[in-house]
Design an enzyme around this catalytic site. Structure first.
Site, mmCIF file in Angstrom:
data_model
loop_
_atom_site.group_PDB
_atom_site.id
_atom_site.type_symbol
_atom_site.label_atom_id
_atom_site.label_comp_id
_atom_site.label_asym_id
_atom_site.label_seq_id
_atom_site.Cartn_x
_atom_site.Cartn_y
_atom_site.Cartn_z
ATOM 1 N N ASP A 295 -10.697 -0.250 2.332
ATOM 2 C CA ASP A 295 -9.467 0.178 2.832
ATOM 3 C C ASP A 295 -7.955 -0.212 1.845
ATOM 4 O O ASP A 295 -7.016 0.280 3.047
ATOM 5 C CB ASP A 295 -9.344 1.109 3.947
ATOM 6 C CG ASP A 295 -8.816 -0.234 4.619
ATOM 7 O OD1 ASP A 295 -9.350 -1.007 4.084
ATOM 8 O OD2 ASP A 295 -8.180 -0.300 6.109
ATOM 9 N N GLU A 296 -8.591 -0.529 1.146
ATOM 10 C CA GLU A 296 -7.127 -1.519 -0.283
ATOM 11 C C GLU A 296 -7.605 -0.839 -1.575
ATOM 12 O O GLU A 296 -8.614 -0.801 -1.949
ATOM 13 C CB GLU A 296 -7.445 -2.681 0.027
ATOM 14 C CG GLU A 296 -7.257 -3.458 1.563
ATOM 15 C CD GLU A 296 -7.920 -4.644 0.888
ATOM 16 O OE1 GLU A 296 -7.765 -5.223 0.239
ATOM 17 O OE2 GLU A 296 -8.203 -5.380 2.749
#
Length: 321
Positions: free
Chosen positions: A238-239
């Site tokens: 989720d980066e």
């Protein structure tokens, strides 16, 4: 192929008698059967008389350009069908071949009169036969499908399968692994890292399909907020990373990021469920936009991101009390 071409007759535009073209300086004719066979294979022969720039094409070349067969063509009008980049490269290689002799191969893109874009591979040879005008001649082959397959394979290798953004490998190869970089062409404005807050909570409550939907929407919004980015990539679960040009001040970039964080929290609708996901960010600005250490920038942006996420957790815990 050369033996067949030497027996051939080349159809001439708007002329009753077919003039010979040249292959390695020898007069040749294209047989109609061979002409049709070449056209069906999306290949055509061409020549350009350098004394008057007169073009001679076989059927396959007309088909590649999407022009009516055997109609008169003007070289200046044909050049207008090339994209600007392809036209510039063609003219450069053509001038070199005329000046120095020899051959060249070029993949060029053209826009047909009906608007369809096509790719063709141009094979060219410069010949100066005794007693005849110097001539450029060769073959043109439609390679559009080959280009599409190549582009599809490249996208699979370079793009994240879920979001369509550049993947971590591309982020590392084009930016992070560059080390200390000096570029006179592209100046770097900022490296921005984004990390979704409480993303695990969405996966735990709604399942991984909901998490995937969230990541897709987040990626789409990120691209819409930073359409001018040099690179937008998913670098972790989720980066995300966004690399901006040096087109605005640091203050303007910070304000832009803050606005994006507000808009990124817009509700997401998935299978009748509505949820929101916020994000934290970390920004690093290079001291010199033309000379910077990519890894050092990442370390600073990551540290800024960590501090932002720590403040977010403290605020959330305070709200619960």
């Amino acid at each position: 192929m050369s033996m067949l071409i030497q027996q051939a007759e080349l159809p001439c535009r708007a002329q009753t008698e077919t003039p010979p073209t040249l292959l390695r300086g020898q007069p040749v004719r294209i047989d109609p059967l061979l002409d049709r066979a070449m056209a069906s294979a999306k290949v055509g022969a061409w020549s350009c008389n350098l004394s008057d720039s007169k073009l001679t094409w076989t059927t396959g070349v007309y088909d590649i350009f999407g022009l009516p067969r055997e109609t008169a063509v003007d070289r200046r009008e044909v050049l207008d069908l090339y994209t600007e980049e392809s036209r510039d490269e063609l003219e450069r290689l053509r001038a070199e071949a005329i000046d120095q002799g020899g051959t060249f191969i070029l993949d060029a893109q053209v826009k047909r009169p009906d608007g369809e874009m096509r790719w063709m591979r141009i094979h060219a040879e410069m010949v100066r036969p005794a007693g005849a005008a110097p001539t450029l001649h060769g073959l043109k082959q439609d390679v559009t499908e080959e280009k599409l397959r190549s582009d599809a394979l490249r996208r699979l290798a370079e793009n994240d399968a879920l979001t369509g953004l550049a993947n971590r490998a591309i982020y590392e190869s084009r930016f992070l692994d560059a080390g200390r970089t000096r570029s006179a062409l592209t100046s770097l404005g900022a490296l921005i890292l984004f990390d979704l807050n409480d993303f695990k909570r969405i996966n735990d409550r709604w399942g991984h399909l909901a998490g995937d939907a969230c990541l897709k929407v987040f990626a789409e919004r990120l691209c819409s907020f930073f359409p001018d980015a040099l690179l937008t990539a998913r670098i972790g679960g989720d980066e995300f990373a966004v690399i901006l040009r040096n087109d605005e001040s640091a203050e303007a970039i910070e304000a832009r990021v803050n606005r994006s964080l507000i808009r990124l929290r817009a509700p997401i609708l998935w299978q009748g469920h509505m949820f929101t996901v916020s994000a934290s960010s970390g920004i690093a600005f290079p001291p010199d936009p033309y000379f910077y250490d990519a890894e050092e920038l990442f370390v600073r942006a990551d540290a800024a991101l960590y501090n932002t996420k720590r403040r977010f957790r403290r605020t959330r815990e305070s709200d619960r009390c």
